[in-house]
Design an enzyme around this catalytic site. Structure first.
Site, mmCIF file in Angstrom:
data_model
loop_
_atom_site.group_PDB
_atom_site.id
_atom_site.type_symbol
_atom_site.label_atom_id
_atom_site.label_comp_id
_atom_site.label_asym_id
_atom_site.label_seq_id
_atom_site.Cartn_x
_atom_site.Cartn_y
_atom_site.Cartn_z
ATOM 1 N N LEU A 7 1.160 -1.150 -0.189
ATOM 2 C CA LEU A 7 -0.348 -0.096 0.261
ATOM 3 C C LEU A 7 0.622 1.432 -0.142
ATOM 4 O O LEU A 7 0.968 1.539 1.236
ATOM 5 C CB LEU A 7 -0.759 0.132 1.377
ATOM 6 C CG LEU A 7 -1.809 -0.921 1.167
ATOM 7 C CD1 LEU A 7 -2.638 -1.155 2.971
ATOM 8 C CD2 LEU A 7 -2.877 -1.640 0.276
ATOM 9 N N ALA A 9 -0.430 4.145 -1.215
ATOM 10 C CA ALA A 9 -0.857 5.629 -2.353
ATOM 11 C C ALA A 9 -0.974 6.805 -1.691
ATOM 12 O O ALA A 9 -1.484 7.982 -1.986
ATOM 13 C CB ALA A 9 -2.150 4.602 -2.388
ATOM 14 N N ARG A 14 1.038 13.480 7.441
ATOM 15 C CA ARG A 14 1.255 13.644 8.910
ATOM 16 C C ARG A 14 2.432 14.372 8.321
ATOM 17 O O ARG A 14 2.775 14.981 9.356
ATOM 18 C CB ARG A 14 0.902 12.764 9.431
ATOM 19 C CG ARG A 14 -0.513 13.275 10.023
ATOM 20 C CD ARG A 14 -1.343 11.541 10.890
ATOM 21 N NE ARG A 14 -1.295 10.926 10.131
ATOM 22 C CZ ARG A 14 -0.952 9.230 10.160
ATOM 23 N NH1 ARG A 14 -1.512 8.876 11.802
ATOM 24 N NH2 ARG A 14 -1.888 8.176 9.665
ATOM 25 N N GLN A 83 -4.285 3.888 -7.208
ATOM 26 C CA GLN A 83 -5.423 4.181 -6.965
ATOM 27 C C GLN A 83 -5.610 5.677 -6.781
ATOM 28 O O GLN A 83 -5.311 6.720 -6.327
ATOM 29 C CB GLN A 83 -4.940 3.756 -5.675
ATOM 30 C CG GLN A 83 -6.526 4.172 -4.305
ATOM 31 C CD GLN A 83 -6.050 3.819 -3.391
ATOM 32 O OE1 GLN A 83 -4.992 4.046 -2.757
ATOM 33 N NE2 GLN A 83 -7.542 3.811 -1.890
ATOM 34 N N GLY A 150 -4.591 0.106 14.753
ATOM 35 C CA GLY A 150 -5.790 0.127 15.275
ATOM 36 C C GLY A 150 -6.128 -0.876 16.343
ATOM 37 O O GLY A 150 -4.112 -2.095 16.596
ATOM 38 N N ASN A 180 -2.979 -3.681 15.086
ATOM 39 C CA ASN A 180 -2.130 -4.751 14.116
ATOM 40 C C ASN A 180 -1.427 -3.578 13.302
ATOM 41 O O ASN A 180 -1.318 -2.322 13.296
ATOM 42 C CB ASN A 180 -3.445 -3.739 13.317
ATOM 43 C CG ASN A 180 -3.845 -3.777 12.182
ATOM 44 O OD1 ASN A 180 -3.061 -4.982 11.828
ATOM 45 N ND2 ASN A 180 -4.115 -3.717 10.695
ATOM 46 N N ASN A 234 4.194 7.547 10.569
ATOM 47 C CA ASN A 234 2.995 8.542 10.204
ATOM 48 C C ASN A 234 4.078 9.800 10.298
ATOM 49 O O ASN A 234 3.182 10.829 9.402
ATOM 50 C CB ASN A 234 2.283 7.842 11.151
ATOM 51 C CG ASN A 234 0.863 6.967 10.579
ATOM 52 O OD1 ASN A 234 0.865 6.434 9.828
ATOM 53 N ND2 ASN A 234 0.696 6.465 11.942
HETATM 54 C C1 UD1 Z 1 -3.255 1.167 9.485
HETATM 55 C C2 UD1 Z 1 -4.055 0.547 9.903
HETATM 56 C C3 UD1 Z 1 -4.180 -0.019 11.481
HETATM 57 C C4 UD1 Z 1 -2.772 -0.578 12.036
HETATM 58 C C5 UD1 Z 1 -1.693 0.910 11.017
HETATM 59 C C6 UD1 Z 1 -0.077 0.147 10.905
HETATM 60 C C7 UD1 Z 1 -6.243 0.784 8.463
HETATM 61 C C8 UD1 Z 1 -7.156 1.140 8.278
HETATM 62 N N1 UD1 Z 1 -6.087 0.755 9.652
HETATM 63 O O1 UD1 Z 1 -3.882 2.743 9.491
HETATM 64 O O2 UD1 Z 1 -4.728 -0.489 11.634
HETATM 65 O O3 UD1 Z 1 -2.162 -0.397 13.671
HETATM 66 O O4 UD1 Z 1 -1.673 1.139 9.320
HETATM 67 O O5 UD1 Z 1 0.910 0.883 11.154
HETATM 68 O O6 UD1 Z 1 -5.854 -0.154 7.980
HETATM 69 N N2 UD1 Z 1 -2.753 3.814 1.846
HETATM 70 C C9 UD1 Z 1 -3.023 3.814 0.639
HETATM 71 N N3 UD1 Z 1 -4.523 4.548 0.209
HETATM 72 C C10 UD1 Z 1 -5.036 4.398 0.451
HETATM 73 C C11 UD1 Z 1 -4.694 4.712 2.150
HETATM 74 C C12 UD1 Z 1 -3.717 4.102 2.796
HETATM 75 O O7 UD1 Z 1 -2.741 3.403 0.133
HETATM 76 O O8 UD1 Z 1 -6.343 4.805 0.701
HETATM 77 C C13 UD1 Z 1 -1.244 3.165 1.999
HETATM 78 C C14 UD1 Z 1 -0.275 4.667 3.404
HETATM 79 O O9 UD1 Z 1 -0.292 4.835 1.307
HETATM 80 C C15 UD1 Z 1 0.176 3.721 3.849
HETATM 81 C C16 UD1 Z 1 -0.783 2.832 4.286
HETATM 82 O O10 UD1 Z 1 -1.726 2.013 3.618
HETATM 83 O O11 UD1 Z 1 1.212 3.606 3.107
HETATM 84 C C17 UD1 Z 1 -1.301 3.050 5.808
HETATM 85 O O12 UD1 Z 1 -1.865 3.846 5.554
HETATM 86 P P1 UD1 Z 1 -2.121 4.910 6.726
HETATM 87 O O13 UD1 Z 1 -3.141 5.782 6.444
HETATM 88 O O14 UD1 Z 1 -1.062 5.370 7.274
HETATM 89 O O15 UD1 Z 1 -2.416 3.547 8.122
HETATM 90 P P2 UD1 Z 1 -2.962 4.024 9.269
HETATM 91 O O16 UD1 Z 1 -3.971 5.299 9.559
HETATM 92 O O17 UD1 Z 1 -1.400 4.408 9.860
HETATM 93 CA CA CA Z 2 0.234 4.519 9.143
#
Ligand code: UD1
Ligand code: CA
Length: 459
Positions: A7, A9, A14, A83, A150, A180, A234
């Site tokens: 992931l 995207a 922050r 995405q 999470g 998580n 973050n």
């Molecule tokens: C996420 C988890 C959380 C976990 C944490 C661990 C979810 C809903 N929550 O939260 O349970 O404890 O990671 O670090 O998954 N991203 C995309 N597309 C999107 C949104 C995010 O590709 O639409 C990618 C971001 O670039 C990033 C990753 O997903 O690399 C995680 O996204 P982030 O917003 O940092 O999630 P957390 O709030 O940290």
């Molecule tokens: Ca994160």
């Protein structure tokens, strides 16, 4: 069969940066590159990277980065999945549906911002998942301070029932310190069925990948032994914290292999650096990029070396070396600057306040004080006098200086390039040499001194 999906995207709001979060660097590699590398011990059939915010930059960085494929040429090619709107981690994985149609294996999902994962940890996760034939298996940890993560909730048999985001937790739920990590192994045919069910009925109005576990069984949690591994990045403070942890790891590893470090806390080493046993690193030394240092060399105090090769028994003192080579037994510094493909031969001395740019220097040649040599080739046993300068730039173009074996320049010599000095030439101090000099000559290129006896200033 295992496919991985990263992931990558999100913007990373922050971080307060225009650069996508996953392209921030840690120990000489981008976050996303680190996450990809952490899958090294798993046999992977496909590699999918979900990109969105400034996707062209992320692609360019990963593809331009030969390291990833060079280190393991058997890896499958990277596939980029767009995405276009970032509506959450679940929405991101939904984008894989057309790509993984008919895929019957497992999907290892990794957040692109979890850079310290060890490859053994992922291997263990995948093995547990496959042994138990779970629908999903996720990495968890008990954090002393779980804020922001999470929370993972389990039933009496220790199977996962729900993951609730920090901001969606009630106060009692927040007391749960099991978090998580953002690393999951899913059986794709199960996940594929569940993905369309996701709803954005949460605080962020996003589609959460974590909600899929509610609709699946069996979902197992695997705790990591060392929670530092799963720290997610973050903001910049997280970046600094993980950088400290990574540095500790890298330095411990080199010390175990016979590298001495004096005041290790003041030293930083990228994990792209190679060191041999019996290297000594003094305080405030920073080694970056593709740098290699051979046995017996002593670097620092106060030195920065990047993308450079240092031979055996070299000393580098208070100096900066980039994109350059220093051969065995040579001494660099104090206060030297080598850059732009400088090559120093064996048993040389490059001393106080000397700058070398794209200069190749033969064995046993000395440039000991206050010199600039740019675009120059020097033979062996040359002695460059204090303050010798190559005037290599005419304001438009750069020109080359060539100096033959055993030639000596006097103090404060200017060599106006393009110019060739032959072998065994001696240049008188203070000369401005503008024309080529053949072998075995003395060249004097300055105004002759005039003395007027009995001369006085007129009153
Ligand atoms: C996420 C988890 C959380 C976990 C944490 C661990 C979810 C809903 N929550 O939260 O349970 O404890 O990671 O670090 O998954 N991203 C995309 N597309 C999107 C949104 C995010 O590709 O639409 C990618 C971001 O670039 C990033 C990753 O997903 O690399 C995680 O996204 P982030 O917003 O940092 O999630 P957390 O709030 O940290
Ligand atoms: Ca994160």
């Amino acid at each position: 069969m295992i496919a991985i999906a990263i992931l990558a995207a999100g913007r990373g709001t922050r971080m307060k940066s225009d650069l996508p979060k996953v392209l921030h660097e840690l120990g000489g590699r981008t976050l996303v590159e680190r996450v990809l590398n952490s899958c090294q011990e798993i046999e992977i059939s496909r590699r999918l990277v979900i990109v969105g915010y400034r996707s062209e930059l992320v692609k360019e960085s990963l593809l331009g980065n030969q390291k990833i494929t060079a280190e393991n040429p058997e890896l499958p090619p990277l596939e980029f999945v767009e995405q276009t709107e970032q509506l959450g981690t679940g929405h991101a994985i939904q984008q894989l549906l057309p790509y993984l149609k008919g895929f019957t294996g497992d999907l290892l999902v990794l957040n692109g911002d979890v850079p310290l994962l060890r490859s053994q940890t992922l291997k263990h996760l995948v093995e547990t998942h496959q042994q138990h034939q779970n629908s999903a298996t996720l990495l968890t940890a008990n954090l002393p301070n779980p804020q922001g993560y999470g929370r993972v909730f389990t039933d009496s048999q220790n199977l996962v029932t729900e993951i609730i985001e920090d901001r969606d937790c009630t106060t009692p739920q927040k007391q749960n310190c099991r978090i998580n990590a953002g690393v999951y192994c899913f059986h794709w045919p199960h996940l594929e069925k569940v993905l369309p069910e996701l709803k954005a009925d949460n605080n962020q109005k996003e589609y959460y990948l974590t909600d899929t576990v509610k609709y699946m069984s069996i979902v197992m949690a695997v705790d990591v032994e060392d929670y530092q591994e799963i720290l997610g990045i973050n903001d910049r403070k997280h970046l600094a914290t993980t950088s400290d942890i990574l540095q500790q790891r890298i330095k411990d590893q080199w010390m175990a292999r016979g590298v001495t470090m004096i005041d290790p806390n003041s030293i930083t080493i990228d994990d792209t650096v190679e060191l041999q046993a019996n290297v000594v690193l003094e305080p405030q030394t920073h080694l970056r990029g593709k740098t290699a240092i051979a046995s017996g060399s002593r670097i620092g105090p106060g030195s920065l070396i990047e993308n450079s090769q240092i031979g055996e028994n070299v000393t580098v003192l208070y100096s900066v070396i980039s994109d350059s080579i220093v051969s065995n037994n040579s001494r660099v510094g104090p206060y030297a600057h080598l850059r732009g493909h400088a090559e120093v031969g064996a048993n040389c001395r490059v001393g106080n306040f000397v700058e070398l740019k794209n200069a190749q220097i033969g064995d046993r040649t000395n440039v000991a004080h206050l010199s600039y040599l740019g675009d120059a080739t020097l033979g062996e046993k040359v002695n460059i006098g204090a303050g010798t300068i190559t005037a290599n730039y005419d304001g438009v173009n750069k020109h080359k200086t060539t100096i033959g074996d055993r030639t000596k320049t006097g103090s404060n010599t200017v060599l106006v390039a393009p110019i060739i000095l032959g072998e065994d030439v001696t240049v008188a101090a203070g000369s401005v040499v503008t024309e080529d000099v053949p072998n075995d000559c003395l060249v004097v290129a300055r105004a002759r001194q005039v003395i007027k006896h009995g001369w006085k200033l007129k009153k």
